[in-house]
Design a protein around this motif. Structure first.
Motif, mmCIF file in Angstrom:
data_model
loop_
_atom_site.group_PDB
_atom_site.id
_atom_site.type_symbol
_atom_site.label_atom_id
_atom_site.label_comp_id
_atom_site.label_asym_id
_atom_site.label_seq_id
_atom_site.Cartn_x
_atom_site.Cartn_y
_atom_site.Cartn_z
ATOM 1 N N THR A 4 29.098 25.133 46.025
ATOM 2 C CA THR A 4 28.364 25.610 44.900
ATOM 3 C C THR A 4 28.636 26.674 44.153
ATOM 4 O O THR A 4 29.692 27.308 44.717
ATOM 5 N N LEU A 10 23.860 30.349 52.129
ATOM 6 C CA LEU A 10 22.514 30.437 52.413
ATOM 7 C C LEU A 10 22.387 31.077 53.811
ATOM 8 O O LEU A 10 21.466 31.626 53.803
ATOM 9 N N LYS A 45 25.693 27.482 50.213
ATOM 10 C CA LYS A 45 24.431 26.824 49.737
ATOM 11 C C LYS A 45 25.172 25.272 49.142
ATOM 12 O O LYS A 45 26.008 25.210 48.620
ATOM 13 N N GLY A 46 24.156 24.229 49.768
ATOM 14 C CA GLY A 46 24.602 22.912 49.266
ATOM 15 C C GLY A 46 25.493 22.547 50.093
ATOM 16 O O GLY A 46 26.101 21.121 49.713
ATOM 17 N N TYR A 79 19.100 34.820 55.521
ATOM 18 C CA TYR A 79 18.828 33.476 54.864
ATOM 19 C C TYR A 79 18.415 33.707 53.581
ATOM 20 O O TYR A 79 17.775 34.699 53.256
ATOM 21 N N ASN A 80 19.259 33.200 52.492
ATOM 22 C CA ASN A 80 18.964 33.565 51.212
ATOM 23 C C ASN A 80 19.255 32.115 50.502
ATOM 24 O O ASN A 80 20.530 31.807 50.255
ATOM 25 N N ASP A 81 18.223 31.568 49.784
ATOM 26 C CA ASP A 81 18.421 30.241 48.978
ATOM 27 C C ASP A 81 18.092 30.647 47.377
ATOM 28 O O ASP A 81 17.872 29.729 46.847
ATOM 29 N N ASP A 85 14.638 35.566 50.455
ATOM 30 C CA ASP A 85 16.049 36.260 51.154
ATOM 31 C C ASP A 85 15.130 36.673 52.536
ATOM 32 O O ASP A 85 14.412 37.760 52.381
ATOM 33 N N ARG A 184 14.855 23.551 52.305
ATOM 34 C CA ARG A 184 16.191 23.657 51.875
ATOM 35 C C ARG A 184 17.294 23.572 52.832
ATOM 36 O O ARG A 184 18.533 23.379 52.308
ATOM 37 N N PHE A 185 16.921 23.751 53.974
ATOM 38 C CA PHE A 185 17.799 23.865 55.018
ATOM 39 C C PHE A 185 17.550 22.953 56.242
ATOM 40 O O PHE A 185 16.393 23.112 56.620
ATOM 41 N N GLU A 215 19.670 18.730 46.940
ATOM 42 C CA GLU A 215 20.512 19.992 47.181
ATOM 43 C C GLU A 215 19.931 20.641 48.182
ATOM 44 O O GLU A 215 19.755 21.815 48.227
ATOM 45 N N THR A 217 20.993 21.904 52.371
ATOM 46 C CA THR A 217 22.211 22.614 52.954
ATOM 47 C C THR A 217 21.975 21.786 54.419
ATOM 48 O O THR A 217 20.863 22.250 55.024
#
Lengths: 343, 348
Positions: A4, A10, A45-46, A79-81, A85, A184-185, A215, A217
């Motif tokens: 990304t 992420l 990320k992604g 972890y930060n999407d 955070d 997200r993960f 999208e 990860t």
């Protein structure tokens, strides 16, 4: 390849370690099993991030530590999407609840992962109900149908029980359950290992298309390097709780640097019957993590080991000029070997 | 080909269940010569294990063998009709004596509370006229032969004290100590890491050469087949769809199912190749499709033919046979317009 635009990974860990105490004998000092030790890993990320290694290398423990399902002894994990955070070592309370929605696990065995007493609809809806993500039963049903459709499940099957399904269908149900809370993960721990090849390809294609559609990860844990080669953007290789090499997939398969990675690659049985016996064989087995070798953990099996290898543990270093990718912090080729330049 | 060690003819096996009579294996014939490795490939539910177990009469009591099914074992002097062995005594001579089997999970084939050595000695004393001392010596020799260090000490240990790879080696040592004519290996490397798998495959090849026995090697991994087998038989839903020399089957697969399996395999020599699954799922054995069992998933199906009648076995190469209408009335080898995309097959 979906690296990304943003540079913030992420998942970002530093010196992440999980040590389990062993019951010491009466007078002996306390011993520990270093399941994972000093892991620095960045998952962009992604990305579809592969984690490979033999059994006992710590792949599953790392995945669990990132899901806050294994006790972290030392180090940090962030972890930060982009929206939230979190410090995964100290996270608790409402933040932890929120993280549980955002991070999900897909298991290996689709026969053991699904309750035989629940219908497919109830299995997929369970996360929504437990986490109170939907307001009404209608809303839940709608969400279940939507995700089931995306996972190519027949909507008429939602009323059936899991025993009526084949391995591939069951794994699609597990995937639908993991995705229903809109995470997200995803940690996929050997998610295709129990499937037949003809079905395995189908589930891998599904995971890849879902990952770009939502999208997501992925941390894709597998012992099968050819599967990883076909699905992942990046790969990290573990041995006895340590990272020995990480690189973009193509780079890793085109020019593996660590002797362990090379041995793993050459141990894959070739489909060419005339290729028999050419492989470089690795002697012995992975040592016990409760009594790991000194220095480089791999030196007891390494064909290139020298005196220095048993005395000094090599750090994971970057600086390999790959010439293939734009050198970029997250996709750099790194290796932990004193002598990689000479091999 | 020399005299086969084992020969299965028209093998049809059904099981009585609460849901009716289920056909697990239908009309399967094959033979294996001494020193030859036959690889048996297929998905779960294809009948591989039922076929293998029938050779030792190990299927459950609700198994029914068809009247014209025949399994013949040649022990060098005489022919033994396996399916007609009725007494436990006769059966026991076959099991572990003339035919040995190794399994996916070695922990399951060793009793946990008896030392590995004691189990090996017990088997030898049952099948040979050795005394205890001779049996112990041979067992230690066999453990050394399969590459277990300090074999004399290991002999007195329990299976749980062995690592996974070592257990697999010990199981091979035990299976081979009676010098069986036929070895059945049921997914022997599936539970192992690739590095250990490579070691075990090497060991098995060496030992097969040494002992000159016939081997039935069951696996779902075509890479392992390519590395070990001389000939390959492909099973699907109880039927043998293709049978031929390993090079021919992997390079010029004749049956659409074999082609599908090869295309579904992630290959290291072409990372851009899309993974193409075999469409659909394997049908339930309760709902066996009529005609060719594979027609419900076949991309080359001929309507009105494949769903109506069962194709005969057709010779498409040197000892290479397949059951598929696409080869009907074609000259051998002309699997023209739907062969696999790649000409050469290599993994590295």
């Amino acid at each position: 390849m979906s690296t990304t635009d943003t540079n913030t990974p992420l998942i970002n860990t530093r010196d992440l370690s999980v040590h389990y105490p062993l019951r010491g004998n009466l007078f002996g000092k306390k011993r520990v099993v270093r399941a994972i030790d000093g892991i620095d890993i960045q998952i962009p990320k992604g990305s579809f991030f592969g984690l490979v290694g033999e059994s006992g290398s710590g792949k599953t423990t790392l995945g669990r530590a990132l899901l806050k399902a294994a006790p972290v002894t030392r180090g940090t994990a962030q972890y930060n999407d982009g929206e939230v955070d979190y410090n995964l070592v100290s996270i608790d309370g409402d933040d932890l609840k929120e993280y549980r929605k955002r991070a999900q696990l897909i298991f290996q065995d689709p026969y053991a992962a699904l309750s035989p007493r629940l219908t497919v609809r109830d299995i997929i809806a369970e996360p929504l109900e437990v986490m109170n993500l939907t307001g009404s039963r209608d809303e839940t049903d709608e969400r279940v149908r939507e995700i089931a459709k995306r996972c190519r499940l027949n909507l008429e099957h939602l009323r059936r029980y899991p025993h009526a399904f084949s391995g591939g269908q069951r794994q699609r149900i597990s995937i639908a359950r993991a995705l229903v809370s809109n995470p997200r993960f995803i940690v996929a721990d050997e998610s295709v290992a129990a499937l037949d090849v003809s079905i395995q390809a189908d589930v891998l294609n599904l995971l890849r298309s879902l990952s770009s559609e939502f999208e997501l990860t992925f941390l894709f844990i597998s012992h099968d390097l050819s599967v990883v080669a076909h699905t992942c953007d990046q790969v990290a290789v573990m041995y006895l709780g340590r990272l020995v090499e990480t690189a973009p997939t193509r780079e890793l398969f085109a020019s593996p640097k660590h002797p362990y990675t090379r041995a793993l690659l050459s141990a894959i049985p070739s489909l060419d019957p005339d290729d028999r016996g050419r492989a470089q064989k690795l002697e012995g087995e992975i040592p016990s993590p409760s009594n790991p070798p000194s220095g480089c953990k791999f030196h007891t099996r390494c064909p290139h080991a020298q005196k220095r290898c048993s005395e000094e543990e090599p750090p994971l270093v970057s600086g390999i000029d790959n010439g293939v990718n734009q050198v970029h912090d997250l996709t750099e080729h790194k290796v932990a070997c004193h002598f990689w330049r000479d091999l | 080909m020399s005299t086969p060690v084992i020969k299965a003819e028209n093998l049809t096996i059904r099981f009585h269940t609460d849901e009716g009579l289920i056909t697990a294996v239908e009309n399967v014939s094959f033979e294996i010569a001494a020193g030859e490795v036959l690889g048996l490939v297929g998905e779960s539910g294809s009948g591989k294990s039922v076929t293998a177990k029938s050779l030792m009469l190990l299927n459950a009591d609700n198994a029914v063998y068809d009247d014209n099914s025949r399994i013949t074992l040649y022990d060098g002097k005489q022919e033994i009709n396996i399916l007609s062995l009725n007494s436990q005594r006769e059966r026991r001579q076959i099991r572990g004596g003339l035919i040995s089997m190794i399994f996916q999970e070695p922990m399951a084939s060793f009793a946990p509370a008896i030392t590995v050595g004691k189990q090996m000695v017990e088997q030898l004393m049952l099948h040979t006229d050795m005394n205890k001392k001779e049996a112990a010596n041979l067992s230690i020799e066999m453990l050394e032969r399969v590459g277990i260090a300090d074999a004399a000490q290991r002999f007195n240990q329990y299976a749980f004290e062995f690592s996974g790879g070592m257990r697999q080696r010990a199981m091979i040592a035990m299976a081979l100590s009676t010098r069986p004519r036929l070895l059945i290996a049921d997914e022997p490397t599936t539970a192992l890491d690739v590095t250990i798998q490579a070691q075990v495959i090497d060991l098995m090849k060496e030992i097969v050469d040494d002992f000159n026995m016939a081997v039935l090697f069951i696996t779902h991994d075509l890479g392992v087949i390519a590395q070990t087998a001389d000939r390959v038989a492909v099973m699907y839903l109880g039927r043998l769809l293709e049978n031929g020399p390993v090079r021919e089957v992997i390079r010029q697969p004749g049956h659409p199912y074999t082609q599908g399996l090869l295309q579904a395999l992630p290959r290291l020599d072409d990372l851009d190749a899309p993974l193409s699954p075999v469409p659909g799922d394997i049908p339930s054995p309760l709902e066996r499709p009529p005609g060719c069992v594979f027609h419900t998933r076949c991309t080359a199906k001929i309507d009105g033919r494949c769903d109506q009648s069962v194709p005969d076995e057709i010779i498409i190469g040197n000892q290479h046979k397949t059951s598929c209408f696409l080869h009907d009335s074609e000259p051998p080898g002309a699997a023209a317009n739907y062969t696999t995309s790649s000409g050469t097959v290599s993994n590295q």
